[in-house]
Design a protein around this motif. Structure first.
Motif, short mmCIF file in Angstrom:
data_model
loop_
_atom_site.label_atom_id
_atom_site.label_comp_id
_atom_site.label_asym_id
_atom_site.label_seq_id
_atom_site.Cartn_x
_atom_site.Cartn_y
_atom_site.Cartn_z
N GLU A 11 -7.32 -15.02 -10.45
CA GLU A 11 -8.11 -14.01 -11.17
C GLU A 11 -8.12 -12.68 -10.43
N SER A 12 -8.00 -12.76 -9.12
CA SER A 12 -8.16 -11.51 -8.36
C SER A 12 -6.85 -10.74 -8.22
N ILE A 13 -5.74 -11.34 -8.68
CA ILE A 13 -4.47 -10.63 -8.54
C ILE A 13 -4.58 -9.30 -9.28
N GLY A 14 -4.13 -8.25 -8.60
CA GLY A 14 -4.22 -6.93 -9.22
C GLY A 14 -5.50 -6.22 -8.82
N ARG A 15 -6.52 -6.97 -8.58
CA ARG A 15 -7.77 -6.36 -8.13
C ARG A 15 -7.93 -6.58 -6.63
N GLN A 16 -7.61 -7.78 -6.20
CA GLN A 16 -7.63 -8.07 -4.76
C GLN A 16 -6.58 -7.19 -4.10
N SER A 17 -6.95 -6.52 -3.06
CA SER A 17 -5.99 -5.55 -2.58
C SER A 17 -5.85 -5.48 -1.08
N SER A 18 -6.56 -6.28 -0.36
CA SER A 18 -6.41 -6.11 1.07
C SER A 18 -6.47 -7.46 1.76
N LEU A 19 -5.94 -7.46 2.98
CA LEU A 19 -6.05 -8.67 3.78
C LEU A 19 -7.33 -8.56 4.58
N SER A 20 -8.46 -8.88 3.94
CA SER A 20 -9.71 -8.83 4.69
C SER A 20 -9.70 -9.98 5.69
N HIS A 142 8.91 -3.71 2.31
CA HIS A 142 8.57 -2.63 1.39
C HIS A 142 7.64 -3.03 0.23
N ASP A 143 7.52 -4.32 -0.07
CA ASP A 143 6.60 -4.72 -1.16
C ASP A 143 5.62 -5.79 -0.68
N LEU A 144 5.30 -5.82 0.61
CA LEU A 144 4.41 -6.85 1.16
C LEU A 144 3.09 -6.93 0.40
N ASP A 145 2.70 -8.15 0.09
CA ASP A 145 1.42 -8.42 -0.58
C ASP A 145 1.28 -7.66 -1.90
N HIS A 146 2.40 -7.46 -2.59
CA HIS A 146 2.35 -6.79 -3.90
C HIS A 146 1.50 -7.65 -4.85
N PRO A 147 0.47 -7.06 -5.49
CA PRO A 147 -0.40 -7.87 -6.34
C PRO A 147 0.19 -8.15 -7.72
N GLY A 148 1.35 -7.57 -8.04
CA GLY A 148 1.99 -7.87 -9.33
C GLY A 148 1.67 -6.87 -10.43
N TYR A 149 0.83 -5.91 -10.12
CA TYR A 149 0.49 -4.87 -11.10
C TYR A 149 0.79 -3.51 -10.47
N ASN A 150 1.35 -2.61 -11.28
CA ASN A 150 1.88 -1.36 -10.72
C ASN A 150 0.79 -0.32 -10.39
N ASN A 151 1.23 0.81 -9.88
CA ASN A 151 0.28 1.86 -9.46
C ASN A 151 -0.52 2.40 -10.64
N ALA A 152 0.14 2.49 -11.80
CA ALA A 152 -0.59 3.02 -12.97
C ALA A 152 -1.78 2.10 -13.28
N ALA A 157 -7.29 1.04 -13.57
CA ALA A 157 -8.33 0.01 -13.44
C ALA A 157 -9.26 0.27 -12.26
N LYS A 158 -9.00 1.36 -11.55
CA LYS A 158 -9.83 1.73 -10.39
C LYS A 158 -9.99 0.56 -9.43
N THR A 159 -8.87 -0.04 -9.09
CA THR A 159 -8.92 -1.20 -8.19
C THR A 159 -9.31 -0.78 -6.78
N ARG A 164 -9.27 2.88 -2.25
CA ARG A 164 -9.02 3.05 -0.81
C ARG A 164 -8.05 4.19 -0.53
N TYR A 165 -7.02 4.29 -1.36
CA TYR A 165 -5.98 5.29 -1.09
C TYR A 165 -6.06 6.50 -2.02
N ASN A 166 -7.22 6.70 -2.63
CA ASN A 166 -7.46 7.92 -3.44
C ASN A 166 -6.37 8.15 -4.48
N ASP A 167 -5.91 7.07 -5.10
CA ASP A 167 -4.87 7.12 -6.15
C ASP A 167 -3.51 7.61 -5.64
N GLN A 168 -3.34 7.76 -4.34
CA GLN A 168 -2.08 8.25 -3.77
C GLN A 168 -1.21 7.06 -3.38
N SER A 169 -0.20 6.75 -4.18
CA SER A 169 0.71 5.62 -3.90
C SER A 169 -0.07 4.42 -3.35
#
Ligand SMILES: Nc1nc2c(ncn2[C@@H]2O[C@H](COP(=O)(O)O)[C@@H](O)[C@H]2O)c(=O)[nH]1
Ligand SMILES: [Zn+2]
Length: 252
Positions: A11-20, A142-152, A157-159, A164-169
């Motif tokens: 469920e968290s794929i795409g929203r989960q974004s960091s290695l806490s 170059h794609d480590l821990d890619h959540p499967g959903y793109n930058n758009a 979705a304001k993930t 964290r990265y202010n919408d910058q890549s």
């Protein structure tokens, strides 16, 4: 279980974004993968851009990646501990998710294409081993821990990543950050034997290369490359950077 893979819920794929901290991979006791003995035919074939990436099991891809580091002289150049190289590759593999596209095979595919181009274009005679090491390592990571959903998606979705990265890549920033999270573990730091100054050069170089894989920057980077291509000078750092960051032939 000797090591723990990340525990991202579907469920968290795409929203989960960091290695806490609770999701960090435990690196210390990574097993080695079963050694795959490479035939001379495979070793030669691996150098070709026509290499078929679909034929290989994960442990074979690990051995093939390991072989590239040895064959290119990177183990020697960076004074890498060969066991650390194996552990690092296992950490990298465990840090790719089981996405349909952005998975460990994609990492292998992009890296093998770079390896094929290094041989096809005789890049070993044109750029330093140090830079070759940055190129290959950036491909691997170059794609480590890619959540499967793109930058758009991340931005719309304001993930957590976008915030964290202010919408910058957001994705590329995350891939680079995970790359250096892995390297921050002494057991997995393939660059542990370089000087502090060289580690900083490695860090700056790899981050720049991974950030350059954002397709939103593709046109800008390609224009720079085209501008330089007619009077290309292998001794000009700006020209080298423009060719190194133009990923379009690789990542597809
Ligand atoms: N077949 C698929 N192609 C995809 C997918 N996501 C991206 N792409 C293509 O790959 C390259 C590189 O993308 P990157 O995210 O790895 O930088 C890009 O040109 C896209 O056209 C996918 O899910 N399936
Ligand atoms: Zn990719």
């Amino acid at each position: 279980m000797l090591y723990e893979t990340k525990k991202f819920s579907t469920e968290s794929i795409g929203r989960q974004s960091s290695l806490s901290d609770d999701k960090k991979i435990v690196y210390a006791h990574m097993p080695t993968y079963p050694k795959y003995i490479l035939s001379q035919e495979t070793i030669d074939y691996l150098k070709k851009p026509t290499f078929d990436i679909w034929h290989w099991e994960p442990n074979e891809m690990l051995s093939l990646l390991e072989h590239m580091y040895h064959e290119l002289g990177l183990v020697h150049e960076f004074n890498m501990n060969p066991v650390t190289l194996k552990r690092w590759l296992l950490c990298v593999q465990a840090s790719y998710r089981n996405n349909p596209f952005h998975n460990f095979r994609h990492c292998f595919c992009v890296t093998q294409m770079m390896y094929g181009m290094i041989h096809l274009c005789n890049l070993q005679e044109k750029i330093s081993k140090f830079d070759l090491g940055l190129l290959i390592t950036a491909c691997v990571c170059h794609d480590l821990d890619h959540p499967g959903y793109n930058n758009a998606y991340q931005i719309n979705a304001k993930t957590e990543l976008a915030i964290r990265y202010n919408d910058q890549s957001p994705l590329e920033n995350h891939h680079a950050a995970v790359c250096f999270q892995i390297l921050s573990q002494p057991e997995c730091n393939i660059f542990s034997n370089v000087s502090e100054a060289d580690f900083l050069r490695i860090r700056v170089g790899i981050i720049a290369l991974i950030l350059a894989t954002d397709m939103a920057r593709h046109a800008e980077i390609l224009e720079k490359f085209k501008h330089n291509v007619d009077q290309f000078d292998w001794n000009n750092d700006e020209h080298i950077t423009s060719v190194e960051t133009s990923k379009y032939p690789l990542d597809s």
